[in-house]
Design a protein around this motif. Structure first.
Motif, short mmCIF file in Angstrom:
data_model
loop_
_atom_site.label_atom_id
_atom_site.label_comp_id
_atom_site.label_asym_id
_atom_site.label_seq_id
_atom_site.Cartn_x
_atom_site.Cartn_y
_atom_site.Cartn_z
N ASP A 169 21.25 -6.81 -13.37
CA ASP A 169 21.73 -5.45 -13.60
C ASP A 169 20.52 -4.53 -13.50
O ASP A 169 19.56 -4.67 -14.26
N VAL A 170 20.54 -3.63 -12.54
CA VAL A 170 19.40 -2.75 -12.28
C VAL A 170 19.80 -1.31 -12.58
O VAL A 170 20.74 -0.78 -11.97
N THR A 171 19.10 -0.69 -13.51
CA THR A 171 19.31 0.72 -13.84
C THR A 171 17.97 1.43 -13.75
O THR A 171 17.11 1.26 -14.62
N GLY A 172 17.78 2.19 -12.68
CA GLY A 172 16.47 2.80 -12.46
C GLY A 172 15.43 1.72 -12.25
O GLY A 172 15.52 0.92 -11.31
N THR A 173 14.45 1.67 -13.13
CA THR A 173 13.43 0.61 -13.08
C THR A 173 13.64 -0.43 -14.17
O THR A 173 12.80 -1.31 -14.35
N ASP A 174 14.75 -0.32 -14.90
CA ASP A 174 15.06 -1.29 -15.95
C ASP A 174 15.87 -2.44 -15.37
O ASP A 174 16.89 -2.22 -14.70
N LEU A 175 15.44 -3.66 -15.64
CA LEU A 175 16.08 -4.85 -15.09
C LEU A 175 16.56 -5.76 -16.22
O LEU A 175 15.83 -6.01 -17.18
N SER A 209 0.83 -1.21 0.00
CA SER A 209 0.00 0.00 0.00
C SER A 209 0.86 1.26 0.00
O SER A 209 0.38 2.35 -0.31
N HIS A 210 2.15 1.09 0.33
CA HIS A 210 3.08 2.22 0.34
C HIS A 210 3.96 2.25 -0.91
O HIS A 210 4.87 3.07 -1.01
N VAL A 211 3.70 1.34 -1.86
CA VAL A 211 4.56 1.20 -3.04
C VAL A 211 3.76 1.53 -4.29
O VAL A 211 2.72 0.92 -4.55
N ASP A 212 4.25 2.51 -5.07
CA ASP A 212 3.56 2.91 -6.29
C ASP A 212 3.57 1.78 -7.32
O ASP A 212 4.53 1.00 -7.40
N LYS A 213 2.50 1.70 -8.11
CA LYS A 213 2.37 0.62 -9.09
C LYS A 213 3.44 0.66 -10.17
O LYS A 213 3.67 -0.33 -10.86
N SER A 214 4.10 1.81 -10.33
CA SER A 214 5.15 1.92 -11.35
C SER A 214 6.47 1.31 -10.88
O SER A 214 7.42 1.24 -11.66
N THR A 215 6.52 0.89 -9.63
CA THR A 215 7.75 0.35 -9.05
C THR A 215 7.85 -1.15 -9.30
O THR A 215 6.94 -1.90 -8.92
N PRO A 216 8.92 -1.64 -9.94
CA PRO A 216 9.08 -3.09 -10.08
C PRO A 216 9.22 -3.74 -8.70
O PRO A 216 9.84 -3.19 -7.79
N VAL A 217 8.64 -4.91 -8.55
CA VAL A 217 8.67 -5.64 -7.28
C VAL A 217 9.37 -6.98 -7.49
O VAL A 217 8.98 -7.76 -8.36
#
Length: 475
Positions: free
Chosen positions: A152-158, A45-53
């Motif tokens: 390899d994580v760059t921003g939200t790109d995985l 509930s504290h994590v925006d939907k645009s955030t990869p999980v």
């Protein structure tokens, strides 16, 4: 849970031992407790939907079938989990199987959710059995080499790939000339008549899968295969050969582990971690036994790996052998970290603390390229019957003469733009001082040595262009 950069990470226990009865039954269920699910809902509930999980669990959520994937998890429990994660890009990072598979959002089992699963073999492969029985061959029951995933994580790109321990990152598949692969009951002479039929039937599957044949077929094991990957096989005349995705037993695992575990006279049940039929295999038929093939595998991130398979020759199969050896310097001291690579391939390893190494190579003569910084590269020829080798490295005097070690790395002398001063024994032999440090005073421009205490034995401070430089710090 925790955040690193723009990615949210969740670690959840999905091995439920509530019904464990205290015996050796390992009675558990693959499910997530209701308490954890309630916590996860609050957490997200504290994590925006645009955030990869990234959701890390021990056991898998899905499992391959011959027609796709199935739930391999409590169904009701999994439905609740998916409802909580709906709307996110989710990567389930799992293990448990000692095999390898990938699920993508395109798989029907995900129910149109943006869900992935990355089930990454195991660092221990077959619980270390294959390497114990056949040194240098460390692979899982589906033929996946023991290893781990690299992300390899760059921003939200995985992006991700699989790294086999002891191998270069380029080692992403293994191919077999099936004309050269054969198993029979003669391989297990100790498995006598007293062996239970159920045990004999398991081994018989390998015999049935790989009888002697001359069908000119090649089996390719691409362990990290995903539906987003591509495979092409081209022969020497430029013909693109048709490949078929199949379930198969990995021949190297049969030879390295299963044959040796079944070749016993005291079986009461099937040995653990023997070869399992699995997905991520491909079969292609060459026009003739002498055809040269180029096998190319590409992933979804643009990485490409190629193997040249010489007709009737290169066969990473049951006929493989392991070369063991030790590497020493000129003073017969063991050398650690020396690279030992099979010539013409990306297959290699490095020597350990004792200078020892083991490398799997095809049958026949092999050439090993042995290299280490500051030493001459050696090309060591190992005969077809030789199983161990001792290598002595020679210092590259020219290379060492040309190299200058500076505070931020190593450079060739011709490329060095900074100031380098050398103080040798000649410059110091006539100096009178109570320590080497004080003998250096005044011998090098910009070297400042100060003693903050008059106490005997106190350590002086050394500054190289430090007091008058921008940083003003000791080296």
């Amino acid at each position: 849970s925790f955040n690193i950069g723009k990615v949210h990470y969740v670690v959840i226990d999905n091995i439920d031992c509530s019904n464990y009865d205290g015996t050796t039954s390992r009675k558990y269920e693959k499910r997530i407790s209701s308490e954890q699910l309630a916590w996860l809902q609050k957490d997200l509930s504290h994590v925006d939907k645009s955030t990869p999980v990234i959701v890390a669990t021990h056991a898998q959520i899905f499992y391959p079938t011959t027609t796709g994937f199935k739930y391999d998890h409590d169904v009701t429990n999994t439905t609740t989990l998916f409802n909580i994660l709906a709307g996110y890009e989710v990567h389930f990072v799992t293990g448990h199987t000692h095999q390898m598979f990938n699920v993508t959002p395109q798989s029907a089992i995900t129910g149109s959710h943006n869900f992935y699963e990355h089930n990454s073999g195991a660092v221990c492969a077959s619980w270390w059995w294959s390497g114990h029985l056949t040194p240098g061959v460390h692979i899982s029951p589906d033929g996946t080499p023991g290893g781990y995933a690299i992300w390899d994580v760059t921003g939200t790109d995985l992006t991700w790939k699989y790294k086999a321990t002891g191998w270069a990152e380029e080692y992403q598949f293994r191919s077999y000339d099936l004309n050269s692969v054969r198993f029979s009951l003669a391989d297990v002479p100790l498995m006598g008549a007293a062996t239970p039929d159920a045990v004999r039937k398991v081994y018989q599957q390998y015999v049935d899968a790989y009888p002697a044949n001359s069908n000119n077929e090649v089996l390719i094991n691409i362990w990290n295969w995903s539906s987003n990957w591509t495979l092409s096989v081209v022969d020497e005349e430029g013909n693109n050969l048709t490949h078929e995705k199949v379930w198969a037993y990995d021949p190297l695992h049969i030879a390295a582990l299963s044959v040796k575990r079944f070749n016993q006279s005291n079986h009461t049940s099937t040995p653990s971690f023997v070869t399992q039929k699995f997905t991520h295999f491909f079969k292609v038929k060459a026009n003739n036994a002498e055809a040269d093939l180029r096998i190319t595998v590409k992933d979804e991130f643009g990485n490409s790996w190629t193997e040249e398979m010489d007709g009737g020759g290169i066969s990473l199969s049951a006929q493989n052998r392991v070369i063991s050896g030790k590497v020493f310097d000129a003073e017969q001291q063991p050398m650690v970290g020396v690279t030992v690579q099979l010539e013409g391939t990306t297959r290699g390893t490095i020597s350990d603390m004792d200078g020892s190494f083991a490398l799997e190579v095809p049958s026949g003569e092999a050439v090993l390229n042995v290299s280490f910084v500051g030493y001459l590269t050696q090309n060591v020829t190992v005969s077809a019957t030789q199983t161990d080798v001792t290598i002595y490295m020679e210092e590259d005097a020219v290379l060492l003469e040309e190299a200058v070690v500076v505070g931020y790395g190593t450079q060739k002398r011709v490329n060095l733009t900074g100031s380098v001063s050398v103080v040798g024994g000649k410059e110091l032999e006539d100096r009178v001082a109570h320590s080497v440090t004080h003998m250096l005073q005044g011998s090098v421009p910009g070297l400042n040595i100060t003693t903050s205490s008059g106490r005997p034995g106190s350590t002086p401070a050394i500054n190289v262009r430090g007091i008058t430089s921008i940083n003003g710090a000791e080296p």
